[in-house]
Design an enzyme around this catalytic site. Structure first.
Site, short mmCIF file in Angstrom:
data_model
loop_
_atom_site.label_atom_id
_atom_site.label_comp_id
_atom_site.label_asym_id
_atom_site.label_seq_id
_atom_site.Cartn_x
_atom_site.Cartn_y
_atom_site.Cartn_z
N LYS A 253 0.78 -1.01 -0.12
CA LYS A 253 -0.10 0.00 0.06
C LYS A 253 1.00 1.28 0.06
O LYS A 253 1.62 1.58 1.00
CB LYS A 253 -1.12 0.01 1.12
N LYS B 23 -2.38 -1.44 -3.71
CA LYS B 23 -3.22 -0.09 -3.84
C LYS B 23 -2.20 1.28 -3.79
O LYS B 23 -1.25 1.16 -3.01
CB LYS B 23 -4.04 -0.27 -2.44
#
Ligand code: PBG
Length: 331
Positions: free
Chosen positions: A202, A256
């Site tokens: 992330k 992400k």
């Protein structure tokens, strides 16, 4: 190549593109409705649907309406949803205790939806930002986001979500050691089948802005998240994070943001062969919606193209705010 390619005109690349049926026949990957997880924003009240201003077409809904939305989504073939709570300011604190209140929005919504639509899998984020007066994913003291103190909170939060019936926990907080402590607490309390979808890769991205507005954490956020989310310039580091999280007990991996990380998705899939997911985040949604609203791109084609790109990059599943709008197109 083990054989010599025929040359033009014996080989004509356009033969396999000549009609829709032939193109479909030779298609290398395909988007299926069961690949999609639909994120929804839940707020307080009854019969309330408030538009999320930076995400046209997306609403923050009260639990009764969320149940209706998920019933409709299930009827269209969507099998997974992610619930994100927009917590009232009055319930936020620096200790983030609301995160593990068994009757907080996320837990109450999970029970209500499970009750009404038991076959849909529910994912809940594990992170403190919706509950934190500082807007950060972890406990803040003297301007610092504390790792080990946050783990204690995440443990309570994860357990409360599993007890509410969440099928999948998505630790998105990026603290060190979180997967291990969450897996341990789940085992200790008999939640042997709760999945962990670790947001292992992330990045500290500029594309989460509309989400922070949707869950009302934007105004609160002090500084940025760069001391815990990854530097967007790094790729080897993502592989190390995935390896670590798998070794601590993660079942699945999330990358992400999505479109900006197709290379990361591909490397992870090839290196580990584990279930790999990506999150087409709020800023990506907003970009496509904005460009199509001024006629720069055609919305439905652009949405499908972006989702197919994730499949081509090796992703098994995709979290996307477009799930409901593409459902009828791809079933
Ligand atoms: C919070 C969280 C974020 C998103 C999912 N979980 C925001 C952040 O890390 O600041 C972003 C999702 C999106 O932008 O759609 N832990």
């Amino acid at each position: 190549m083990l054989f010599e390619m025929a040359k033009y005109p014996k080989f004509r690349a356009r033969r396999i593109r000549k009609s829709a049926s032939i193109r479909r026949l030779v298609q290398e990957c395909r988007l299926d409705i069961t690949d999609l997880i639909w994120p929804i924003f839940v707020g307080a009240g009854k019969g309330v649907a408030e538009p999320v201003s930076l995400m046209p077409g997306v609403n923050r809904v009260s639990i009764d309406l969320a149940v209706r939305l998920v019933k409709d989504a299930a009827a269209r073939g969507i099998q997974g949803i992610a619930i994100f709570p927009a917590t009232d300011e009055s319930k936020k604190s620096s200790g983030c205790e609301e995160a593990w209140n068994p009757y907080n929005l996320a837990n109450t919504a999970t029970r209500a939806i499970k009750d009404a639509v038991p076959d849909v899998s529910i994912m809940l984020d594990v992170a403190l930002d919706p509950y934190n007066i500082h807007g950060h994913d972890g406990i803040v003291q003297n301007g610092k986001v504390l790792n080990d103190e946050t783990l204690e909170c995440l443990k309570h939060q994860a357990l409360s979500h599993a007890e509410a019936g969440a099928d999948i926990l998505g630790p998105s907080d990026m603290m060190d050691g979180r997967i291990g402590v969450i897996r341990t607490v789940l085992e200790e309390h008999g939640h042997k089948d709760t999945l962990i979808l670790s947001y292992a890769a992330k990045y500290a991205s500029a594309f989460y802005g509309p989400f922070r507005d949707a869950v009302r954490s934007a105004g609160a956020l002090e500084g940025d998240k760069k001391t815990y989310q990854m530097d967007t310039a790094n790729s080897n580091e993502a592989l190390r994070m995935v390896q670590r999280d798998l070794s601590e007990g993660a079942d699945m991996i999330m990358v992400k943001p999505g479109l900006l990380c197709l290379d990361i998705c591909r490397r992870i899939k090839e290196s580990f062969g584990v279930p790999t997911f990506t999150y087409q985040v709020s800023g990506e949604y907003a970009m496509i919606v904005a460009a199509s609203s001024v006629g720069a791109i055609e919305r439905s084609d652009a949405v499908i193209e972006s989702l197919v790109a994730f499949k081509r990059a090796g992703c098994d599943g995709i979290l996307t705010y477009f799930a409901i709008e593409v459902a009828d197109q791809i079933t």
